[in-house]
Design a protein around this motif. Structure first.
Motif, mmCIF file in Angstrom:
data_model
loop_
_atom_site.group_PDB
_atom_site.id
_atom_site.type_symbol
_atom_site.label_atom_id
_atom_site.label_comp_id
_atom_site.label_asym_id
_atom_site.label_seq_id
_atom_site.Cartn_x
_atom_site.Cartn_y
_atom_site.Cartn_z
ATOM 1 N N PHE A 1 8.477 5.987 4.861
ATOM 2 C CA PHE A 1 8.770 7.187 5.273
ATOM 3 C C PHE A 1 9.401 7.576 3.732
ATOM 4 C CE2 PHE A 1 5.281 8.845 7.717
ATOM 5 C CZ PHE A 1 5.489 7.216 9.105
ATOM 6 N N LEU A 2 8.959 7.836 2.764
ATOM 7 C CA LEU A 2 10.184 8.738 1.601
ATOM 8 C C LEU A 2 9.414 9.969 2.037
ATOM 9 C CD1 LEU A 2 10.349 6.646 -1.143
ATOM 10 C CD2 LEU A 2 12.176 7.448 0.219
ATOM 11 N N TRP A 3 10.579 11.423 2.606
ATOM 12 C CA TRP A 3 10.025 13.253 2.554
ATOM 13 C C TRP A 3 10.648 13.262 1.501
ATOM 14 C CZ3 TRP A 3 6.987 12.778 6.645
ATOM 15 C CH2 TRP A 3 6.964 11.394 7.741
ATOM 16 N N ASN A 4 9.894 14.796 1.268
ATOM 17 C CA ASN A 4 10.323 15.840 0.408
ATOM 18 C C ASN A 4 10.084 14.646 -1.092
ATOM 19 O OD1 ASN A 4 11.660 17.539 2.267
ATOM 20 N ND2 ASN A 4 13.444 15.746 2.097
ATOM 21 N N THR A 5 8.851 14.344 -1.256
ATOM 22 C CA THR A 5 8.294 13.897 -2.381
ATOM 23 C C THR A 5 7.160 13.520 -2.788
ATOM 24 O OG1 THR A 5 10.305 10.999 -1.846
ATOM 25 C CG2 THR A 5 8.219 10.714 -3.104
ATOM 26 N N ARG A 6 7.131 14.567 -4.233
ATOM 27 C CA ARG A 6 5.439 14.748 -4.301
ATOM 28 C C ARG A 6 5.281 13.653 -5.331
ATOM 29 N NH1 ARG A 6 4.152 20.328 -7.729
ATOM 30 N NH2 ARG A 6 1.697 20.396 -7.264
ATOM 31 N N ALA A 7 4.074 12.936 -5.423
ATOM 32 C CA ALA A 7 2.629 12.201 -5.903
ATOM 33 C C ALA A 7 2.748 13.502 -7.422
ATOM 34 C CB ALA A 7 1.544 11.359 -5.433
ATOM 35 N N LEU A 8 3.082 12.612 -8.636
ATOM 36 C CA LEU A 8 2.464 13.652 -9.914
ATOM 37 C C LEU A 8 1.299 12.903 -9.821
ATOM 38 C CD1 LEU A 8 6.340 13.777 -11.118
ATOM 39 C CD2 LEU A 8 4.899 15.759 -9.911
ATOM 40 N N ARG A 9 1.639 11.734 -10.281
ATOM 41 C CA ARG A 9 0.152 11.274 -11.159
ATOM 42 C C ARG A 9 -0.043 9.130 -10.368
ATOM 43 N NH1 ARG A 9 4.394 11.878 -15.121
ATOM 44 N NH2 ARG A 9 4.717 10.158 -16.353
ATOM 45 N N LEU A 10 -1.132 9.420 -10.684
ATOM 46 C CA LEU A 10 -1.509 7.327 -10.567
ATOM 47 C C LEU A 10 -0.956 6.784 -11.686
ATOM 48 C CD1 LEU A 10 -4.712 8.135 -8.976
ATOM 49 C CD2 LEU A 10 -2.425 7.752 -7.964
ATOM 50 N N LEU A 11 -0.300 5.946 -11.195
ATOM 51 C CA LEU A 11 -0.159 4.092 -12.276
ATOM 52 C C LEU A 11 -1.073 3.540 -12.805
ATOM 53 C CD1 LEU A 11 3.147 2.873 -12.025
ATOM 54 C CD2 LEU A 11 2.844 4.537 -12.707
ATOM 55 N N VAL A 12 -1.827 4.102 -13.832
ATOM 56 C CA VAL A 12 -3.774 3.037 -13.667
ATOM 57 C C VAL A 12 -3.099 2.319 -15.327
ATOM 58 C CG1 VAL A 12 -6.034 3.576 -14.740
ATOM 59 C CG2 VAL A 12 -4.814 5.436 -13.457
ATOM 60 N N ASN A 13 -3.891 1.023 -14.794
ATOM 61 C CA ASN A 13 -3.468 -0.172 -15.425
ATOM 62 C C ASN A 13 -5.378 -1.001 -16.163
ATOM 63 O OD1 ASN A 13 -2.426 -2.291 -17.533
ATOM 64 N ND2 ASN A 13 -3.341 -3.666 -15.336
ATOM 65 N N GLU A 14 -5.339 -0.211 -16.707
ATOM 66 C CA GLU A 14 -6.824 -1.019 -16.856
ATOM 67 C C GLU A 14 -8.346 -0.055 -16.152
ATOM 68 O OE1 GLU A 14 -6.958 -5.045 -17.978
ATOM 69 O OE2 GLU A 14 -6.180 -4.947 -19.389
ATOM 70 N N GLN A 15 -7.928 0.971 -15.953
ATOM 71 C CA GLN A 15 -8.519 1.367 -14.745
ATOM 72 C C GLN A 15 -8.440 0.802 -13.655
ATOM 73 O OE1 GLN A 15 -12.837 0.742 -16.300
ATOM 74 N NE2 GLN A 15 -12.921 1.852 -17.806
ATOM 75 N N GLY B 1 -0.436 -5.757 8.585
ATOM 76 C CA GLY B 1 0.603 -7.198 8.242
ATOM 77 C C GLY B 1 0.706 -7.011 6.877
ATOM 78 N N ALA B 2 0.244 -5.438 6.488
ATOM 79 C CA ALA B 2 0.587 -4.633 5.417
ATOM 80 C C ALA B 2 1.528 -4.061 5.573
ATOM 81 C CB ALA B 2 0.108 -3.555 4.406
ATOM 82 N N GLN B 3 2.726 -4.397 3.789
ATOM 83 C CA GLN B 3 4.021 -3.507 3.676
ATOM 84 C C GLN B 3 3.512 -1.886 3.520
ATOM 85 O OE1 GLN B 3 6.741 -4.468 4.618
ATOM 86 N NE2 GLN B 3 5.889 -5.947 5.520
ATOM 87 N N VAL B 4 4.205 -0.678 4.383
ATOM 88 C CA VAL B 4 3.673 0.215 4.245
ATOM 89 C C VAL B 4 4.449 1.971 3.456
ATOM 90 C CG1 VAL B 4 1.463 2.355 4.467
ATOM 91 C CG2 VAL B 4 1.288 -0.335 5.130
ATOM 92 N N LEU B 5 3.815 2.699 2.690
ATOM 93 C CA LEU B 5 5.551 2.539 1.753
ATOM 94 C C LEU B 5 4.176 4.118 2.727
ATOM 95 C CD1 LEU B 5 7.534 4.103 1.318
ATOM 96 C CD2 LEU B 5 6.873 3.765 -1.307
ATOM 97 N N VAL B 6 4.734 5.322 2.855
ATOM 98 C CA VAL B 6 3.811 6.758 3.232
ATOM 99 C C VAL B 6 4.783 7.934 2.116
ATOM 100 C CG1 VAL B 6 3.004 8.682 4.615
ATOM 101 C CG2 VAL B 6 2.632 6.167 5.174
ATOM 102 N N LEU B 7 4.220 8.596 1.504
ATOM 103 C CA LEU B 7 5.393 9.754 0.876
ATOM 104 C C LEU B 7 4.487 10.824 0.982
ATOM 105 C CD1 LEU B 7 5.249 8.277 -3.379
ATOM 106 C CD2 LEU B 7 6.661 7.560 -1.461
ATOM 107 N N ILE C 1 1.041 -1.028 -0.146
ATOM 108 C CA ILE C 1 -0.211 -0.143 0.117
ATOM 109 C C ILE C 1 1.138 1.309 0.135
ATOM 110 C CG2 ILE C 1 -1.850 1.471 1.366
ATOM 111 C CD1 ILE C 1 -2.494 -1.487 2.214
ATOM 112 N N ILE C 2 0.916 2.422 -1.272
ATOM 113 C CA ILE C 2 1.682 3.379 -0.897
ATOM 114 C C ILE C 2 0.147 3.921 -0.130
ATOM 115 C CG2 ILE C 2 2.374 5.817 -2.194
ATOM 116 C CD1 ILE C 2 3.118 2.933 -3.924
ATOM 117 N N VAL C 3 0.126 5.151 0.515
ATOM 118 C CA VAL C 3 -0.178 6.463 1.554
ATOM 119 C C VAL C 3 0.489 7.245 1.103
ATOM 120 C CG1 VAL C 3 -0.517 7.178 3.307
ATOM 121 C CG2 VAL C 3 -0.755 5.212 3.569
#
Length: 530
Positions: free
Chosen positions: A170-184, A50-56, A30-32
């Motif tokens: 955590f990844l700090w100073n990291t801005r989400a630019l767009r989503l990766l989308v595959n078949e909606q 139990g999920a491996q979570v990455l927070v941006l 999961i990416i937050v």
């Protein structure tokens, strides 16, 4: 460095010294996106499942706008019972629906039913101690809870918890630019390292958007302004630096439906920050010993009325601006907040003695000339107010009186006299991508967008406030919607996730940033800094 910034950095540093090296690559279950109160809640509950979570997060520290906020609206707590306040979900539901006028009934009911267990008790288990409750205009029973002060005392324990968890990175100073989308289906994000400008793809089974509102993006504020209210001649920015609408653009890319976008909280007591070069950002001010006058030099509202009433009153004036008027005695009650540099000395030197911000004069006539207000009208207004103070009754706006439980302010008689011009100020968003009770983002047909969740102010806290923001009804619902999204996303992780299928979107492939670990701490501390 501001005190709050130092606190959060020290918390992160002290905890990471004892952590094991994260090691694995940055792709996660999961990416937050966003490490404010909603994002932290989502990450903690997803990690606990139990999920491996990455927070941006685009900032260098966590907490988001919550570190500037205050308390939580909570229902049926132990502290309420100790104080003799009988509060129930039914009472809270009625209060919130009446105040908001068009609030989302399903979400209001859910919050009224579960805020005690899922917000209050959850925070208490982390060591948060609620010890203050104050009454508010929208509540028939006092339920505005504080943990000894501002919400930073809640954010820090949440940060401590998240940083201690091996499943959350955590990844700090990291801005989400767009989503990766595959078949909606949403399968990750493309994000930029704001320190070096490089971009990388981060893939996951689900993405939770918790980026906050859009109140620092004036173009979006104007675009979504209420149609029945004139846009002010001058509108200051009073929200966090990163409340720039990123999450809305990301959700739109995935086909999200949007609701209540014109529902916005606008403060009316914004003072131009003298340390902002272009004067665009606001400080929030108050003075219980002042009167408010409009551009005609006349009082126009009960200065102690609820935000709901005073906001409506200001926007009915010919010009959406007003002045605080007070005297030398009232200067002692002048308060300003929302900047780390504020203290008694700087408020006096940079605000009260700054002619660009505050006008002062030895007489009301001279004050009127300095402000451009009509001299006779201003003098008449102040004289009338003083007479009412002497009589003990405000017959114009019922601010005080024999049957009103409110303090009687002092007369405005002791020179020098002061005038501070205030402006409407952006603050909070109450609309955004539609979500269901699982925190899933919905499309235009009401169906969930696969792999995409949202929480917090980005969603307008699920419509719980309706058209009018309440006291504590942002922090509490933000935390609750974050927990709901984190739990739901974790429950839907595939048991045997397959390698991500490349999307049609392109980005220059770069070496992905590694999460910050203890091996990085010592050389960072030893670096010379300007």
């Amino acid at each position: 460095m501001p005190k709050l910034h130092r606190i959060l950095l020290l918390v992160a540093a002290s905890l990471m010294v004892g952590c094991s090296d994260p090691g694995p690559p940055v792709d996660a279950d999961i990416i937050v996106v966003g490490a404010g109160i909603a994002g932290l809640a989502a990450a903690i509950d997803a990690g606990n499942a139990g999920a491996q979570v990455l927070v941006l997060d685009a900032n260098s520290v966590g907490g988001g706008h919550a570190v500037k906020a205050g308390g939580f609206a909570l229902v049926g707590t132990e502290l309420q019972a100790k104080r003799g306040y009988i509060d129930t979900p039914d009472v809270a539901f009625s209060d919130l629906m009446a105040w908001g006028e068009d609030a989302d009934a399903e979400w209001v009911r859910h919050y009224a039913e579960f805020s005690d267990r899922d917000v209050h008790d959850w925070l208490v288990e982390m060591g948060v101690k609620f010890n203050i409750i104050i009454p508010t205009p929208e509540s028939s029973v006092p339920r505005f809870h504080f943990a000894g002060g501002r919400a930073v005392k809640v954010v820090v324990p949440m940060m401590q918890k998240a940083l201690q968890m091996p499943t959350v990175r955590f990844l700090w100073n990291t801005r989400a630019l767009r989503l990766l989308v595959n078949e909606q289906s949403v399968t990750g994000v493309v994000a930029e390292n704001l320190r070096n400008g490089t971009a990388a793809k981060y893939r996951a089974s689900a993405v939770i958007l918790a980026t906050g509102g859009f109140q620092s993006e004036l173009a979006m504020v104007r675009k979504n302004w209420r149609s029945d209210r004139r846009f002010p001649e001058r509108l200051l920015i009073g929200s966090g630096q990163f409340a720039n609408g990123d999450g809305y653009r990301l959700a739109e890319q995935a086909g999200a439906a949007f609701v209540r976008m014109d529902h916005q909280v606008t403060f009316i007591n914004g003072l131009p920050d003298p340390r902002t070069p272009d004067g665009s950002r606001a400080l929030v001010t108050q003075n219980p010993d002042a009167i408010w006058v409009n551009s005609s030099g006349q009082r126009y509202v009960n200065e102690d009325a609820s935000s709901k009433l005073v906001e409506a009153a200001l926007f009915k004036q010919e010009s959406a601006t007003h002045w605080l008027i007070f005297d030398e005695r009232g200067k002692k009650s002048f308060g300003v907040r929302d900047a780390p540099w504020l203290n008694a000395g700087t408020v006096n030197q940079e605000i009260l003695l700054n002619p660009e911000v505050t006008q002062s004069a030895s007489s009301i006539e001279e004050l009127a000339i300095a402000t451009g207000l009509p001299s006779r009208d201003l003098a008449t207004t102040i004289d009338r107010f003083n007479v009412q103070v002497q009589s003990g009754e405000d017959s114009d706006f019922q601010r005080f009186g024999p049957d009103i439980q409110a303090p009687i302010p002092a007369e405005i008689m002791q020179p020098p006299f002061y005038a501070v011009q205030l402006f409407p100020t952006t603050r909070k968003s109450m609309g955004g991508p539609a979500i269901n009770l699982n925190g899933q983002v919905l499309n235009a047909t009401g169906q969930p967008v696969p792999g995409l969740y949202a929480a917090g102010e980005l969603t307008g806290v699920a419509g719980i406030n309706g058209s009018h923001g309440g006291s504590g009804t942002f922090l509490g619902p933000s935390l609750l919607t974050g927990r709901i999204a984190g739990q739901a996303a974790a429950a839907n992780i595939p048991e045997n996730p397959q390698p991500s299928i490349p999307t049609t979107q392109t980005v220059e492939e770069t070496t992905k940033a590694e999460p910050f670990g203890p091996k990085d701490l010592e050389p960072l501390i030893q670096q010379a800094r300007n």
